[in-house]
Write a protein that holds these residues in place. Structure first.
Motif, PDB file in Angstrom:
ATOM      1  N   ASP A 166       0.868  -1.167   0.000  1.00  0.00           N
ATOM      2  CA  ASP A 166       0.000   0.000   0.000  1.00  0.00           C
ATOM      3  C   ASP A 166       0.912   1.227   0.000  1.00  0.00           C
ATOM      4  O   ASP A 166       1.514   1.545   1.027  1.00  0.00           O
ATOM      5  N   PRO A 167       1.079   1.923  -1.118  1.00  0.00           N
ATOM      6  CA  PRO A 167       2.062   3.002  -1.194  1.00  0.00           C
ATOM      7  C   PRO A 167       1.797   4.153  -0.234  1.00  0.00           C
ATOM      8  O   PRO A 167       2.741   4.741   0.296  1.00  0.00           O
ATOM      9  N   ILE A 168       0.533   4.494  -0.008  1.00  0.00           N
ATOM     10  CA  ILE A 168       0.222   5.571   0.931  1.00  0.00           C
ATOM     11  C   ILE A 168       0.640   5.174   2.347  1.00  0.00           C
ATOM     12  O   ILE A 168       1.298   5.928   3.062  1.00  0.00           O
ATOM     13  N   TRP A 169       0.257   3.969   2.749  1.00  0.00           N
ATOM     14  CA  TRP A 169       0.593   3.495   4.091  1.00  0.00           C
ATOM     15  C   TRP A 169       2.100   3.358   4.243  1.00  0.00           C
ATOM     16  O   TRP A 169       2.662   3.695   5.297  1.00  0.00           O
ATOM     17  N   ASP A 170       2.785   2.871   3.213  1.00  0.00           N
ATOM     18  CA  ASP A 170       4.251   2.785   3.257  1.00  0.00           C
ATOM     19  C   ASP A 170       4.868   4.158   3.491  1.00  0.00           C
ATOM     20  O   ASP A 170       5.790   4.318   4.292  1.00  0.00           O
TER      21      ASP A 170
END
Length: 345
Positions: free
Chosen positions: A80-84
């Protein structure tokens, strides 16, 4: 507040952040690379978001909803790029400001996904002696973890804050501190509860958001995704109002209200990509066209054509815009040409 374990106190690694605005690589990585650990040095957030939100986040029409739902929803093994990005930013901030390490651990680093972290943050902002944080966390998690539409919207919204608000320092800061973002996400939960028939609980959340953040959005109001609610203070959105995708609402007294005691469909409908200036008031069951711009302080009482600029009290059309979505470029400065148009009203 939760405390850092001994393991979590180990010095955090240095991570080089890549701005989300970097140009996308010409070619996507091979499929075999998708499940490798996230490397900020070689793979920008913008690149990964382009894979997750292939076209819609860029401002193009929404394709079939089933075809664009990110593959990581409900699958902890997918990135999940946002969460990363949020986690990496929180780690860096904990290293830079050790006094905030416990706060950042409890709010972000101790959670498994964006939904859990957001639920924790919202619950602790809205709790009071009779509405406990644990209860609110359960409510928010239950709704968000079972609603893919909300999961998508909270990510597109945080991307909107990061891209359009110059005061937004990072994804992490939007999640932790920006009450416009918080108000919007509580509304999404309240709207889902309203649709389930749990109207008393939805109204309780609306009331609490109004008390804490100074933002009053009726749970029945329909709000699209990729929304920027800048500051939020004084924003009022009525029961039958509709706000389209990619709309930007500037701060203080943005009022989408009715004109009296009429019942039924009585609130404004704002088209996609519109930019609503600070202290604007829009009253009645009128339509604001797609890509329109409402100048700060305007009183809008009649329909606004698509891609037009209106200003004044009452507002009148002073020009037309060449850009498709002024909400994305945020070009609403008081230029010489703007004042020339105002003088001609």
């Amino acid at each position: 507040m939760a405390c850092l374990s001994d393991e979590s106190r180990v010095p955090l690694p240095q991570v080089k952040m890549i701005p989300a605005s970097l140009p996308l690589p010409a070619q996507l990585p091979d499929e075999q690379d998708e499940h490798k650990p996230f490397n900020f040095d070689s793979f920008s957030i913008a690149h990964r978001l382009e894979k997750v939100f292939p076209v819609y986040a860029m401002g193009t029409p929404n394709p079939d909803s089933d075809s664009v739902l990110p593959s990581y929803f409900g699958n902890s093994n997918c990135a999940d790029p946002i969460w990363d990005a949020v986690r990496e930013e929180a780690k860096l901030e904990a290293e830079r400001e050790p006094i905030l390490s416990s706060f950042l651990y409890a709010s972000i680093l101790s959670h498994d996904c964006l939904e859990q972290a957001l639920a924790f943050v919202l619950a602790n902002r809205l709790q009071n002696p009779t509405l406990l944080a644990t209860q609110l966390t359960d409510i928010f998690c239950d709704v968000m973890l079972h609603d893919k539409g909300i999961q998508r919207s909270i990510r597109l919204d945080v991307q909107a804050f990061k891209d359009r608000d110059p005061a937004c320092l990072s994804y992490c800061s939007a999640l932790l501190y920006m009450k416009g973002y918080h108000s919007l996400q509580v509304h999404r939960v309240a709207h889902a509860l309203w649709g389930q028939g749990r109207k008393v609980l939805a109204s309780a959340l609306q009331s609490r958001v109004s008390e804490v953040f100074g933002v009053d959005i009726h749970p029945a109001a329909k709000i699209g995704e990729g929304i920027l609610l800048d500051h939020g203070t004084g924003v009022v959105i009525g029961e039958t109002a509709i706000v389209g995708n990619r709309v930007s609402l500037m701060h203080v007294r943005c009022n989408f209200g009715g004109t009296g005691k009429e019942i039924g469909d009585r609130h404004p409908k704002v088209g996609e990509g519109a930019l609503i200036g600070a202290s604007a008031t829009i009253l009645g069951n009128i339509r604001i066209g797609e890509g329109a711009m409402i100048a700060a302080g305007s009183l809008v009482l009649k329909e606004v054509p698509p891609h037009s600029m209106v200003a004044g009290t009452p507002a009148t059309v002073i020009g037309y815009l060449h850009e498709h979505d002024p909400s994305l470029t945020m070009k609403h400065d008081a230029t010489k040409d703007f004042f020339k148009n105002i003088a001609a009203i």
